[in-house]
Design a protein around this motif. Structure first.
Motif, PDB file in Angstrom:
ATOM      1  N   ALA A 388      86.419   4.116  71.019  1.00 35.67           N
ATOM      2  CA  ALA A 388      85.627   4.543  70.946  1.00 35.67           C
ATOM      3  C   ALA A 388      86.426   4.369  68.764  1.00 35.67           C
ATOM      4  N   PHE A 390      87.498   1.191  69.571  1.00 35.83           N
ATOM      5  CA  PHE A 390      87.807  -0.198  68.819  1.00 35.83           C
ATOM      6  C   PHE A 390      86.862  -0.039  68.317  1.00 35.83           C
ATOM      7  N   TYR A 391      85.896   0.617  68.346  1.00 42.06           N
ATOM      8  CA  TYR A 391      84.083   0.785  68.314  1.00 42.06           C
ATOM      9  C   TYR A 391      84.496   0.236  66.814  1.00 42.06           C
ATOM     10  N   LEU A 392      85.331   1.989  66.381  1.00 43.93           N
ATOM     11  CA  LEU A 392      85.365   2.027  64.989  1.00 43.93           C
ATOM     12  C   LEU A 392      86.208   0.293  64.638  1.00 43.93           C
ATOM     13  N   GLN A 393      87.001   0.392  64.850  1.00 46.04           N
ATOM     14  CA  GLN A 393      87.984  -0.620  64.594  1.00 46.04           C
ATOM     15  C   GLN A 393      87.174  -2.304  63.840  1.00 46.04           C
ATOM     16  N   SER A 394      86.736  -2.512  65.246  1.00 46.10           N
ATOM     17  CA  SER A 394      85.097  -3.853  65.523  1.00 46.10           C
ATOM     18  C   SER A 394      84.255  -3.293  63.948  1.00 46.10           C
ATOM     19  N   ARG A 395      84.531  -2.440  63.671  1.00 41.11           N
ATOM     20  CA  ARG A 395      83.564  -2.102  61.860  1.00 41.11           C
ATOM     21  C   ARG A 395      84.310  -2.153  61.104  1.00 41.11           C
ATOM     22  N   ALA A 396      85.427  -2.592  61.212  1.00 42.32           N
ATOM     23  CA  ALA A 396      86.315  -3.003  59.688  1.00 42.32           C
ATOM     24  C   ALA A 396      87.235  -1.590  59.225  1.00 42.32           C
ATOM     25  N   LEU A 397      86.698  -0.144  59.615  1.00 43.05           N
ATOM     26  CA  LEU A 397      87.902   0.781  59.873  1.00 43.05           C
ATOM     27  C   LEU A 397      88.730   0.430  60.080  1.00 43.05           C
ATOM     28  N   GLY A 398      90.544   0.682  59.828  1.00 46.74           N
ATOM     29  CA  GLY A 398      91.731   0.608  59.948  1.00 46.74           C
ATOM     30  C   GLY A 398      91.977   1.753  60.992  1.00 46.74           C
ATOM     31  N   LEU A 399      93.163   1.391  61.510  1.00 48.80           N
ATOM     32  CA  LEU A 399      93.231   2.133  62.480  1.00 48.80           C
ATOM     33  C   LEU A 399      93.887   3.790  62.729  1.00 48.80           C
ATOM     34  N   LEU A 405      89.120  10.131  61.288  1.00 50.03           N
ATOM     35  CA  LEU A 405      87.316   9.557  61.168  1.00 50.03           C
ATOM     36  C   LEU A 405      87.015  11.092  62.547  1.00 50.03           C
ATOM     37  N   LEU A 406      87.580  10.370  63.611  1.00 54.68           N
ATOM     38  CA  LEU A 406      87.864  10.905  65.052  1.00 54.68           C
ATOM     39  C   LEU A 406      88.361  11.963  65.208  1.00 54.68           C
ATOM     40  N   ALA A 438      89.375  10.828  56.016  1.00 53.79           N
ATOM     41  CA  ALA A 438      88.004   9.410  54.701  1.00 53.79           C
ATOM     42  C   ALA A 438      87.741  10.533  53.803  1.00 53.79           C
ATOM     43  N   GLU A 439      87.758   9.932  52.878  1.00 56.75           N
ATOM     44  CA  GLU A 439      86.466  10.485  51.396  1.00 56.75           C
ATOM     45  C   GLU A 439      85.586  10.593  51.839  1.00 56.75           C
TER      46      GLU A 439
END
Lengths: 443, 254
Positions: A388, A390-399, A405-406, A438-439
């Motif tokens: 999950a 990696f999925y978010l990182q691949s969508r441009a979110l920083g680690l 978020l998770l 995240a805001e």
């Protein structure tokens, strides 16, 4: 199991405050009996099953003398905290160090016959329904602390709702600990009784305006008559040197429903014990909990649900997030007594560890003595799913943003069960602030 | 745009990519085909920056970057997009939130102003219509309880919103019925333009009826063993992958 043998080594509440001078005789008798009982039972011992994962050593602090009525300086240091939370409800009753402080409280008009106020006044008025509430038998293993509270409480809050009355706005009690020059322990007592087919929302907000060691031993009794509905929400703020132990005993009659949510937002030792007896057919409890531990916090959520009658339902969801060196416990026991057929009991405990040094202990227990029941329980302890992340990182979110978020999504599930919209929003805000999520995270 | 040279990668000490060479220019669509276990998905994952792979030799240049030196989120912000073969379910995070967070992360990186909720929704609505996606989709948790087709459509929606420079689709066609396949193809064809490149990783020729590639490469045992035009895919459909032969003995890992 707690034994009844006297233990001379156990501290006795020698310093216990005397009962309010205007107390009725029945209360004096109950408090005297409680004092003797505590002398026998003492504080929980290290070998007690219910204290297996939480050190009993700090509990010694609970036998300190109760603090005096807070002086003007202490009352005013509590005021900003009151202001921050009182806006949640039109009616907020404020206890500072276990004492009701009228000038900080705001009492709104209640429907005819409903009473929300301080316990001392209610006792002085000898409200007829009070005695039955104090007669409630508490069970092991929390008896010692309950007896200590019964013997020592100075004040508290009472909510009485007569038959058929729905209290439209939530009643909030804000309990604030302000440091004293000498170590003290407050013993607030909360008493709630809802008549047949009545409804209310009751919020407890436990806050700390001190960094010096404080201790609180809260006992809450809840009685729901046939068809009554209560949402009971407890928030406990973090304080690095605070000891907070609360025990809530609930009896739920036929077709009554009790919804409980507890948010332990940190603390050196915060423990929430919830004991629910489902005594009549159709009785229901929905309980959820969220623990957020940082630093060296230790958070402990304990539940006991007793199904005594047929067609009773319990549904528990407890979640926890532990970071740094924080640790925590969930112990949940469900007992289906003989004759409690068609019981539907569900329990889930999920723990997220954000550091290798964080620890979670989980202990689901199921005891079934009846046939034809539906019971399930599950417990997990784990880290965030790398897929999950990696999925978010691949969508441009920083680690860091992906982790936040998770983590927040994980924790938010427990808060989703809070029905009162104001409290839900306030708790979600606290969650976001603590996790640095995240805001603009949607509710 | 993308130049892969002599790329070797292993997972759990077993070598999966054994010297991949590939060059993709802006405006081109390349199909990477090959039998199961040939390293197709590994290649897609290594390009997107998934952990767990050791790149033991070779290089990947993307625009002006050493792609392998960039964190996965930086690759995404620089315009690399991977459509997952198995999109991950994320309970508690709704689609709209993720899409907006992703788009704004990319915009921040480019020095553009972030979109507020109103502008974001306006820009998404058109894309939802084009991809025949129910707007209620936005309020659902990311991929949670989605059917296989819905998950793949969601990947294409994310791609449409992020407007990548290099889109890598990892077996996006697998498990799709013909209608869902057409929607996916429509989404891919919509972003096709001279400034972008697309890498289609697929096992079957079927997808290539709807997204016509400029080049087709056959990957086997971790290497590109044949390259050609779109007619190569049709030939593979007839001959299958039997001709690529058995795996060579594993090479000693250094």
């Amino acid at each position: 199991m707690t034994t009844l043998h006297p233990r001379p080594s156990t501290p006795t509440p020698a310093s216990v405050t005397l009962a309010p001078t205007s107390a009725p005789d029945w209360l004096t008798v109950i408090r005297h009996a409680a004092r003797l009982e505590f002398a026998h039972l003492g504080l929980p011992q290290a070998r007690a099953e219910a204290w297996r994962y939480t050190s009993v050593q700090p509990l010694e602090a609970l036998t300190r003398p109760t603090p005096p009525y807070p002086d003007a300086g202490r009352r005013s240091s509590a005021a900003p905290l009151v202001a921050a939370w009182a806006s949640l409800t039109p009616c907020s009753l404020v206890l500072v160090n276990g004492h009701f402080v009228p000038e900080l409280s705001r009492i709104a008009a209640l429907p005819r016959g409903a009473v929300a106020g301080d316990l001392k006044t209610a006792v002085a008025d000898d409200l007829p329904s009070l005695k039955a509430l104090f007669d409630l038998q508490t069970h092991d293993p929390g008896r010692g602390l309950t007896a200590l509270n019964t013997a020592s409480f100075v004040d508290g809050v009472v909510l009485l709702v007569p038959a058929g009355v729905e209290v439209p706005e939530p009643i909030q009690v804000i309990l604030i600990q302000v440091g004293e020059g000498t170590p003290t322990a407050s013993q607030p007592r909360l008493v709630l009784s809802l008549g047949p087919e009545s409804a209310a929302t009751f919020i407890e907000t436990h806050l700390f305006a001190t960094t010096t060691p404080v201790a609180a031993n809260v006992t809450t009794q809840v009685q729901l008559a046939d068809g009554a509905r209560l949402e009971h929400l407890r928030y406990c703020e973090n304080a690095p040197a605070a000891l907070h132990v609360e025990r809530t005993e609930v009896t739920v009659s036929r077709d009554a429903s009790y919804a409980s949510s507890v948010f332990l937002a940190g603390g050196a030792l915060s423990r929430d014990e919830l004991c629910v007896a489902l005594n009549g057919p159709g009785a229901k409890v929905v309980a959820s909990g969220l623990s957020l531990g940082h630093g060296r916090d230790h958070l402990d959520a304990q539940t006991v649900v007793e199904h005594h009658a047929p067609h009773t339902t319990s549904d528990q969801l407890y979640k926890a997030v532990y970071d740094d060196h924080a640790s925590g416990v969930f112990a949940g026991k469900v007992v289906v007594h003989p004759g409690a057929v068609k019981t539907d009991a569900r329990q889930s405990n999920r723990n997220l560890l954000c550091a290798d040094t964080a620890v979670a202990d989980t202990r689901p227990q199921l005891e079934i003595y009846a046939d034809d029941v539906k019971c399930s329980h599950g417990a997990t302890v784990g880290a965030l799913d790398p897929q999950a992340l990696f999925y978010l990182q691949s969508r441009a979110l920083g680690l860091d943003a992906a982790r936040a978020l998770l983590t927040r999504a994980f924790a938010a599930e427990a808060l989703a069960r809070v029905a009162n919209p104001g409290v839900k929003a306030a708790w979600q805000r606290e969650l976001g602030r603590r996790l640095g999520a995240a805001e603009g995270f949607p509710s | 745009m993308l130049r892969i040279e002599g790329l070797h990668a292993s997972v759990a000490a077993s070598e999966v990519l054994r010297g991949v060479d590939l060059e993709v220019k802006a405006g081109e669509v390349h199909a990477i085909m090959g039998p199961n276990g040939s390293g197709k998905s590994t290649l897609a994952h290594v390009l997107a920056g998934r952990g767990g792979y050791d790149v033991t030799a070779g290089s990947v240049r993307y625009l002006d970057h050493d792609l392998l030196a960039l964190a996965p989120e930086i690759r995404a912000r620089e315009g690399v997009f991977l459509a997952f073969q198995y999109p991950v379910e994320i309970p508690g995070v709704n689609n709209a939130y993720l899409l907006k967070a992703a788009l704004n992360a990319v915009r921040r990186h480019r020095g553009e102003e972030e979109l507020d909720a109103v502008d974001f929704l306006a820009s998404v609505k058109e894309k939802l219509r084009h991809l025949e996606i129910d707007p209620r989709f936005l309020e659902r948790a990311v991929n949670e309880g989605f059917s296989g087709g819905e998950k793949k459509r969601n990947e294409i929606l994310q791609m449409a919103i992020l407007e990548p420079k290099l889109a890598i689709l990892d077996e996006t066609d697998s498990g799709l019925d013909i209608d869902a396949l057409k929607v996916v193809a429509k989404g891919v064809n919509a972003i096709r333009d001279p400034s972008r490149a697309i890498l289609l990783v697929t096992h079957y020729q079927r997808l290539l009826d709807y997204i016509v590639p400029d080049f087709v490469h056959v990957l086997a045992h971790g290497r590109v063993v044949r390259s050609g035009g779109k007619e190569l895919a049709l030939e593979l459909e007839k001959t299958g992958y039997g001709w690529v032969g058995a795996a060579p003995p594993p090479e000693a890992l250094v």
